[in-house]
Structure formats: C-alpha cells, structure tokens
Design a protein around this motif. Structure first.
Motif, short mmCIF file in Angstrom:
data_model
loop_
_atom_site.label_atom_id
_atom_site.label_comp_id
_atom_site.label_asym_id
_atom_site.label_seq_id
_atom_site.Cartn_x
_atom_site.Cartn_y
_atom_site.Cartn_z
N THR A 88 53.84 26.11 32.56
CA THR A 88 52.84 27.03 32.00
C THR A 88 53.41 28.37 31.56
N GLY A 89 54.56 28.78 32.13
CA GLY A 89 55.05 30.09 31.72
C GLY A 89 56.39 30.46 32.30
N THR A 90 56.82 31.67 31.93
CA THR A 90 58.11 32.16 32.39
C THR A 90 57.93 33.19 33.51
N PRO A 139 61.37 29.71 35.31
CA PRO A 139 59.93 29.37 35.31
C PRO A 139 59.09 30.37 36.09
N ALA A 140 57.82 30.50 35.70
CA ALA A 140 56.87 31.28 36.49
C ALA A 140 56.69 30.60 37.84
N PRO A 141 56.45 31.37 38.90
CA PRO A 141 56.22 30.75 40.21
C PRO A 141 55.04 29.76 40.17
N GLU A 142 54.00 30.09 39.40
CA GLU A 142 52.85 29.18 39.31
C GLU A 142 53.31 27.82 38.77
N SER A 143 54.03 27.88 37.64
CA SER A 143 54.50 26.64 37.01
C SER A 143 55.39 25.84 37.96
N SER A 144 56.10 26.57 38.80
CA SER A 144 57.09 25.92 39.67
C SER A 144 56.44 25.01 40.71
N GLY A 182 48.66 39.53 36.16
CA GLY A 182 48.75 40.25 34.89
C GLY A 182 48.89 39.39 33.65
N GLN A 183 49.09 38.08 33.82
CA GLN A 183 49.28 37.24 32.63
C GLN A 183 48.04 37.20 31.75
N TRP A 184 46.89 37.08 32.38
CA TRP A 184 45.66 37.00 31.60
C TRP A 184 45.40 38.32 30.88
N GLY A 242 51.25 33.61 42.78
CA GLY A 242 50.08 33.43 41.92
C GLY A 242 49.18 32.33 42.47
N LEU A 243 48.28 31.80 41.62
CA LEU A 243 47.35 30.73 42.02
C LEU A 243 46.55 31.15 43.26
N ARG A 244 46.05 32.37 43.24
CA ARG A 244 45.42 32.93 44.44
C ARG A 244 43.90 32.86 44.43
N GLY A 279 50.25 19.06 37.02
CA GLY A 279 50.09 20.46 36.64
C GLY A 279 49.73 21.31 37.83
N CYS A 280 50.10 22.60 37.77
CA CYS A 280 49.70 23.50 38.84
C CYS A 280 48.22 23.86 38.64
N ALA A 281 47.57 24.20 39.75
CA ALA A 281 46.14 24.51 39.66
C ALA A 281 45.83 25.79 40.41
N GLY A 282 45.42 26.82 39.63
CA GLY A 282 44.93 28.06 40.22
C GLY A 282 43.41 28.03 40.07
N GLY A 283 42.93 28.33 38.88
CA GLY A 283 41.51 28.12 38.57
C GLY A 283 41.31 26.83 37.79
N GLY A 284 42.41 26.21 37.37
CA GLY A 284 42.34 24.89 36.75
C GLY A 284 42.43 24.84 35.24
N SER A 285 42.73 25.98 34.58
CA SER A 285 42.62 25.94 33.12
C SER A 285 43.79 25.21 32.45
N ASN A 286 45.02 25.47 32.90
CA ASN A 286 46.13 24.76 32.23
C ASN A 286 46.08 23.28 32.56
N LEU A 287 45.77 22.97 33.80
CA LEU A 287 45.72 21.56 34.19
C LEU A 287 44.60 20.84 33.44
N GLY A 288 43.43 21.47 33.40
CA GLY A 288 42.31 20.87 32.68
C GLY A 288 42.65 20.66 31.22
N GLY A 334 53.78 35.23 27.92
CA GLY A 334 54.58 34.40 28.82
C GLY A 334 53.83 33.27 29.48
N SER A 335 52.64 32.94 28.97
CA SER A 335 51.91 31.83 29.58
C SER A 335 50.94 31.19 28.60
N HIS A 336 50.30 30.12 29.09
CA HIS A 336 49.31 29.40 28.30
C HIS A 336 48.03 30.21 28.06
N LYS A 337 47.86 31.34 28.78
CA LYS A 337 46.57 32.03 28.76
C LYS A 337 46.18 32.52 27.36
N LEU A 338 47.18 32.74 26.51
CA LEU A 338 46.88 33.21 25.16
C LEU A 338 46.01 32.22 24.38
C1 LIG Z 1 47.34 31.96 35.29
C2 LIG Z 1 48.48 31.05 35.36
C3 LIG Z 1 48.40 29.81 36.01
C4 LIG Z 1 47.19 29.35 36.76
O1 LIG Z 1 45.98 29.38 36.12
P1 LIG Z 1 45.17 28.06 35.75
O2 LIG Z 1 43.88 28.55 35.24
O3 LIG Z 1 45.04 27.24 36.99
O4 LIG Z 1 45.97 27.37 34.72
C5 LIG Z 1 49.49 29.00 35.99
N1 LIG Z 1 50.63 29.36 35.40
C6 LIG Z 1 50.76 30.54 34.77
C7 LIG Z 1 52.07 30.89 34.15
C8 LIG Z 1 49.70 31.42 34.72
O5 LIG Z 1 49.82 32.59 34.11
#
Ligand SMILES: *Cc1c(COP(=O)(O)O)cnc(C)c1O
Length: 458
Positions: A419-421, A387-392, A144-146, A343-345, A267-276, A115-119
C-alpha cells in the motif's frame, strides 16, 4: 523459454487501460452491510440525515448497495493518470531469497507523493466536494498519509482543507505535517482548544496525546458548524472502498493479460479500504460463484479488530457524534498501546468487509510488530522498496504463505497489496534496528473493558 522469463518484473497497463468505472462489491453481496444508524434515535440514516456531514454525491455512493459500476468522472481519471496505472510487480528477488516455488506478485500503490493508496479516494472526495460548490472540507489524520493525500487533492481542486492530526503524530511526525502545509492545508493537533469536543476531552484527560476517534469528532464538529464545509473520511466507509476498487480492477486486468490466476490475495487491514479495493473484483467473482480465492486480511496483534473484536454496532468516534456502524470492533474507547508503531490503529473495520468476514468469504490473521518489521527489512533488501509498516503486515503473511509452499512444494500464486512506502516511519525502523521494538498484545481483560462501552443496540 521458462514461464518465468515470459512474465515481466513489472506488469504495467497502458494509460488507456486505466479503469473508467469503479466496482461496487456490495452489488454482489447477498447479505448487504448493515446500515449506518443515528446515534440518537437508533434509526437507519438516509440521504437527508447524512447531508449536514457528508457531500451529497458521496452519500449516494455510500447508500447504494445495488449499482455494480459507477462511472469515474473524467476529471478524476485525468488526475489518476498522473500516478496510475500502478505497477503489478513480480517479486522474483524475494521468491529467490525465500527459495520458494510460490509466485509472488504485489500491487504497488506507493508511487505518489502521499506515499500510499489513499490518494485514490482523496481525489474522488475532493472532486465531489468541489462539484457541490463547497468552500472546503475537514478531516482527521493519524500517521498522516490520509491528510497528505487529501491536501494534494484539495490543492488540485482549490478547496480549503482543515486537518485535525492526532497530537502524538503531530509532534512525532513533523515532516508529514509540513508536506500537508506545503499543499496548503491547515493542520491542528487534536485534541485542540478550537472545538467543544476538543476542549471537553482536554479537560477530562489533561495532557492526552489524542486518538483517531477524538480527531474525527473534532473534524465533524468543524464541518457541521461552518457554512460550506463537509467532513470526509479516508477509510472504513463504503464509498472509500468503492473508490479504492481501482486497485483491484487494475490488478485483475494486469493478471488477465498474462492469464495468471491467483490462489490467494493478501492485504493489510486498518479500516479496510485498501484491502476492500484490492479484493473487490475477485470477491465479486467469488460471490457470484464463478471463481474461488483465499482472501486474507492481516491486522496487528496489538489492534486485532477481526480476530478478537466483536461484530456489533459501535461508535466510529470518541465524541459519539458520528453515525453508528455495524462492524468488527474493539470498542470506540480502545486505544492501542503507544508501543505499537505500525499504523492500522483504528478500533473498527469496514462494514462491507465485516459482513464478508462474518459470512466466511475471507480469513483474518493477526501478526506481531517485530515479525512485521523483520518482513519489511527482508523485503526492502530483496525488492528494493522501503515498505510502509502498514503494508509490511501483508508482506509478513505473503512470506509466511510462500514458506509454506516451500515445505509442500506447491507452486501457489500469491498476490498482495503493497500500500505504500515507509520514509516517514523511520522512527519505527530505528527502534527495530536498535533492537528496542517490542510486541504488545492486549489482554482479554483490556478488550473486555473497551467492549463494555459498545452501545446497546440489536
Ligand atoms: C492508511 C494506510 C493503510 C490502512 O488503511 P486501510 O483503510 O485499511 O487500507 C495501509 N497502508 C498504508 C500505507 C496506509 O497509509
């Protein structure tokens, strides 16, 4: 025929157009991200220092600031073909609902079981672990997405996977846990009694519900004390941004097909991977002076690393066993309010994005969670995807920018990362729907307290 009818709802690339190289944005940065430091000696960590923790090939990627493109191994491209290329969607229905002249596109990364870009990075990290002949890998997961993504990737390559899941999520998100177990991972609530650091944290904070930083320490301990295991991480690190560049490369290829040039990328930024990953190739053009884009990171007001954090060396984990990274941080003791659902904690931010932000190549905005869920709801009702709350967080700012265009009459082109559902986040949606969701913004005193614990370096 109006221009609108020429651009399809979904711009798909063909299978043969899946990128075969990842792009390393560090190669175009004049100021490179600061090196990881050994927490004991304060010295930069090289290949040999990192070998007990990470897979060899991934360390090479982590330390390489110069190679612009890395070939994606065929096995990974083949796996990508199961769920990529992901669509770039023109949000016609949202545009109409907003009555905006802006053109809105989103890159949808939620179309796989995790359900996310983490794959995108999970499969790469599992591949290199397998290729090195390891028995297994360890990691932590918060929401739990990762963990889910990595369990899928580990199952594919026949690797053992041990996941330390933040206890509060373990208890509140049993469905995520079961998805991971279905893919064969073992899932342990953190802090556990299985590790030295877990026992220590449990003794010092009886009844604690855990944190990402603490789960990281446990996963690293297990990786470094078990033969044939290494630790992998789903965000923050340079290698993860490298793998996630697939998002931006596909986005750029899809836009180029129709001659679309975005004005801003959000883009949303938690640790920055999808945005980067999303901004990578666009940032490359910007760094080389070829093009200019507004690039906007969106973070929660309850965990505002970019907008209120400090750019400094900090611990990546609570147990202080991981390398120190120079990043925008709230301090490794910072624990976001339990009332924050979205999320994004994580307390820190990718060193690559931190350097780019410090150098003025991107902007950052912090948004409050009720306004995030308001945007999520509007998006779900118009575009259909939950949408996932992070993506929102990104949706919120995309909508805000589109509404500004309505006022000025400007036909700007906005691209954001979806980024996800949000199917596993329905407790948060329930809170919002019941009118029980509140906003929490840490006080300056709260932040000063956690920033006090920054290691004294440089
Ligand atoms: C993990 C996650 C994020 C945040 O992580 P980044 O490393 O900042 O991308 C954003 N959206 C979803 C759906 C996630 O699972």
């Amino acid at each position: 025929m109006s221009e609108n009818t020429k651009i399809p709802y979904k711009i798909y690339l063909s299978e043969n157009e899946i990128p075969t190289k990842w792009y390393n944005v560090r190669s175009d940065m004049k100021n490179k991200p600061a090196p990881l430091l050994n927490p004991g000696t304060g010295q930069p960590m090289g290949f040999e220092d990192l070998r007990p923790v990470f897979c060899d090939e991934l360390i090479k990627q982590e330390l390489d600031n110069d190679t612009a493109y890395f070939d994606i191994p065929q096995e990974i491209v083949d796996f990508y073909k199961m769920y990529r290329p992901s669509p770039l969607v023109r949000a016609y229905c949202l545009e109409k609902a907003l009555d905006t002249p802006a053109k809105i596109y989103y890159k949808f990364e939620g179309n796989n079981t995790s359900g996310s870009h983490k794959l995108n990075s999970a499969i790469a990290q599992a591949y290199y672990a397998k290729k090195q002949g390891l028995r297994g890998i360890t990691t932590e997961t918060g929401a739990g997405q990762w963990g889910t993504a990595l369990s899928m990737a580990s199952a594919y390559f026949g690797l053992d996977l041990k996941v330390f899941m933040v206890k509060v999520s373990y208890e509140q998100k049993p469905f995520r846990r079961e998805v991971m177990r279905t893919y064969g991972a073992s899932v342990t609530p953190s802090p556990s009694m299985d590790t030295n650091i877990g026992r220590k944290i449990n003794a010092e904070h009886p009844g604690t519900t855990g944190s990402l930083g603490c789960a990281i320490s446990e996963a690293v301990e297990v990786a470094t004390t078990n033969e044939g295991y290494r630790y992998v991480l789903g965000s923050v690190l340079n290698q993860v941004l490298l793998h996630q560049s697939i998002i931006g490369l596909e986005t750029k290829a899809a836009l180029d097909k129709y001659g679309i040039v975005p004005d801003m990328i959000i883009g949303c930024a938690g640790g920055g991977s999808n945005l980067g990953g999303l901004i990578g190739p666009f940032m490359g053009e910007k760094l080389r002076g070829e093009k200019d884009y507004r690039i906007i990171a969106v973070e929660p007001a309850s965990c505002p690393s970019f907008t209120r954090g400090k750019y400094a060396y900090d611990f990546c984990d609570t147990g202080m066993v991981c390398p120190l990274a120079k990043m925008y941080t709230l301090g490794s003791n910072f624990i976001p309010s339990a009332n924050h659902a979205g999320g994004l904690r994580y307390h820190g931010m990718s060193p690559v994005l931190s350097q780019l932000y410090a150098d003025g190549y991107m902007e950052a905005v912090a948004v409050e969670q009720t306004s995030v869920f308001e945007a999520a709801t509007q998006f779900a009702r118009t575009e259909g995807i939950l949408p996932a709350p992070e993506s929102s967080h990104a949706i919120r700012v995309a909508i805000d920018e589109a509404l500004k265009c309505k006022e000025t009459g400007e036909e700007k082109t906005i691209v954001f990362g979806l980024t996800g559902t949000g199917y596993f986040d329905l407790v948060a949606y329930q809170k919002y729907n019941d009118g029980e969701m509140t906003d929490y913004i840490p006080t300056d005193e709260d932040l000063a307290k956690s920033l006090d614990s920054l290691p004294k370096i440089g």
